[in-house]
Each structure stands twice: as C-alpha cells, then as structure tokens.
Design an enzyme around this catalytic site. Sequence first.
Site, PDB file in Angstrom:
ATOM      1  N   HIS A   1     -40.985  -8.901 -20.614  1.00 23.56           N
ATOM      2  CA  HIS A   1     -41.957  -7.956 -20.319  1.00 23.56           C
ATOM      3  C   HIS A   1     -42.232  -6.912 -21.276  1.00 23.56           C
ATOM      4  CE1 HIS A   1     -39.232  -5.459 -17.943  1.00 23.56           C
ATOM      5  NE2 HIS A   1     -39.178  -5.063 -19.170  1.00 23.56           N
ATOM      6  N   HIS A  36     -40.088   0.994 -14.551  1.00 23.09           N
ATOM      7  CA  HIS A  36     -39.146   1.772 -15.665  1.00 23.09           C
ATOM      8  C   HIS A  36     -39.401   3.162 -15.692  1.00 23.09           C
ATOM      9  CE1 HIS A  36     -39.815  -2.408 -17.294  1.00 23.09           C
ATOM     10  NE2 HIS A  36     -38.918  -2.018 -18.149  1.00 23.09           N
ATOM     11  N   HIS A  95     -31.837  -7.257 -25.575  1.00 20.22           N
ATOM     12  CA  HIS A  95     -32.573  -5.758 -26.076  1.00 20.22           C
ATOM     13  C   HIS A  95     -31.795  -4.658 -25.765  1.00 20.22           C
ATOM     14  CE1 HIS A  95     -34.816  -5.982 -22.266  1.00 20.22           C
ATOM     15  NE2 HIS A  95     -35.515  -4.851 -22.696  1.00 20.22           N
ATOM     16  N   GLU A 147     -31.697  -6.453 -17.495  1.00 20.11           N
ATOM     17  CA  GLU A 147     -32.811  -6.896 -16.679  1.00 20.11           C
ATOM     18  C   GLU A 147     -32.651  -8.600 -16.413  1.00 20.11           C
ATOM     19  OE1 GLU A 147     -36.235  -3.923 -18.801  1.00 20.11           O
ATOM     20  OE2 GLU A 147     -36.069  -5.779 -19.478  1.00 20.11           O
TER      21      GLU A 147
END
Length: 285
Positions: A12, A59, A193, A240
């Site tokens: 995303h 977030h 990431h 995530e």
Amino acid sequence: MARITASVYTSHVPAIGAAIDQGKTTEPYWVPLFKGYEYSKQWMQENKPDVIFLVYNDHATAFSLELIPTFAIGTAAEFTPADEGYGPRPVPKVIGHPELASHIAQSVIQDDFDLTIVNKMDVDHGLTVPLSLMCGQPQAWPCPVIPFAVNVVQYPVPSGRRCFMLGQAIRRAIESYDQPLRVQIWGTGGMSHQLQGPRAGLINAAWDNKFLDRLIADPEDLSKVPHIEYVREAGSEGIELVMWLIARGAMADVAGGKPPVVKHRFFHVPASNTAVGHLILENPS
Ligand code: DHB
Ligand code: FE
C-alpha cells in the site's frame, strides 16, 4: 447467503497513490510496477464483487497513541479519505456497508474476537492505495467497502496466528449473512520494508517470495511465524504482512474446502522503500 469469492493481497505504499494522482504512472520508475496491476484491474472489472472487506492498517491517522484498537471494524455509511499532511487524496469517498459490517461485528465478537466498532473514521493510504491499484481512477469505487483496521504500528501487535484464526471467524460471519452477496476479502500492507533506524531501506526479496509461496500453499504453517521473524527478516514495517493472514484465513480451503486458484502473482522491488507483492486467489465455485 453471502459468500467469499476471492482474496486479494497487495502492498500500500503512499508514493504509489501519489504517482497515480499526479499522472506519473508512465514514468520509467513506475512503469514496471503498474504493469503488474494491469491484469488485476481487468480482473476486477470482470469479477466485480458486491462488497469488499478490506483489511488494512491505519498509520496514526484516524487513531493515535491516545487510542490503539487491535482490530477495528468500520460500520459507518461512508468514510472520507484522510488528510495525511498533503491534503486528502483526490479519490472517491468510500461507501460502507453498515448492515453487513454490523452482522460481522455481531458474529465475530460472539465467536470470541474482541473488535472495536468504529462509526466515524477517515481512511488513509493503507486503504485507498490498494483500491487505486485494483480499480484505477473511477468516479466512484465499484462497490461498498468495509474497512477493517489492524494495529501493526504500536506494540503489542496481534500475532499471525490470531490473524489467521480471525480470518476464519470472518468467513463464518460472512457466510451466515442472509443475502446473496459476493464478497472479496483483501489483505494489504507489506512486503519487506523498514522506514526508520539504522536498517532503513531494508528489503528482503528472498524472504518475501517464500512468504508468498507459503501463503498460497501452507498458510496454517506460515501463521506460526512469530513477530520477531517478520521484524528481523522483513524490517520493522514488514510486520504489516500479518494482515495478509486474515484474508487467507477466510478462504474456503482453511475450512475444509478446495484450495484457491492463483489467478495472479506479482513481485516488484522497490516502490519507494518497499518491496511490492501482490496476489489474487479465487475460491473455486
Ligand atoms: C512507505 C511504505 C509504507 O507501508 C508506508 O505506510 C509508508 C511509506 C514507503 O515505502 O515509502
Ligand atoms: Fe504502511
């Protein structure tokens, strides 16, 4: 009765949303990434669901350190794209499905998972970027969306195991809804990431691809992977990926049905700081 027709998995990255919104998808940096979603947009048009149950993470946009729900279901009639500091994305507002969302909340809470019910919430890139990748730039999103936010930002976060079991409860909830709706469940975020600290920029393509293999073939075993392995191997934001186990847990084979059909698999490194992974799995009808 409602049924789950397919599950979709995708990263995303906010820069993907910015590339779409600013007309940069044909720039050399972005071409290979968007090529990987051409099939997906076609598939979405040919397999338009009645509702998308969209598992994503907020977030620190709608929630903050003041309030940290582990699992939050959006029961509102609509959800506005959030302003994350650069103004809201120029994308359609998200129309909810309060009736199905309330039914899922009732069923899943009675099935021993404690959900937070959210009647007002803005939705950030975690939800809107997957919609843009799968649907392009329509005037309105193709169907109602039930946002389902998972805390993967502030520890303690839920285990992969719990996410996988929650997906099974969500499938039971959807399949007990007394309307013939075709529902897709999406698991979003990831892949590897890390956005801060000495390891910022970490990407682990080998681990990510193994994750995709295991998610397809043996999600039960994959669900046993502890957080520490996600963080060590896939970076601090790689956690995530536990959200993908919610969508996978809702597929038919986990409840004794037939294995899903892999309609599409894509992996690309990098988009911004992130390894982009994408899968479309269909339940055989
Ligand atoms: C990036 C990736 C994310 O998942 C996110 O939430 C924010 C930024 C990135 O790669 O830039
Ligand atoms: Fe993220």
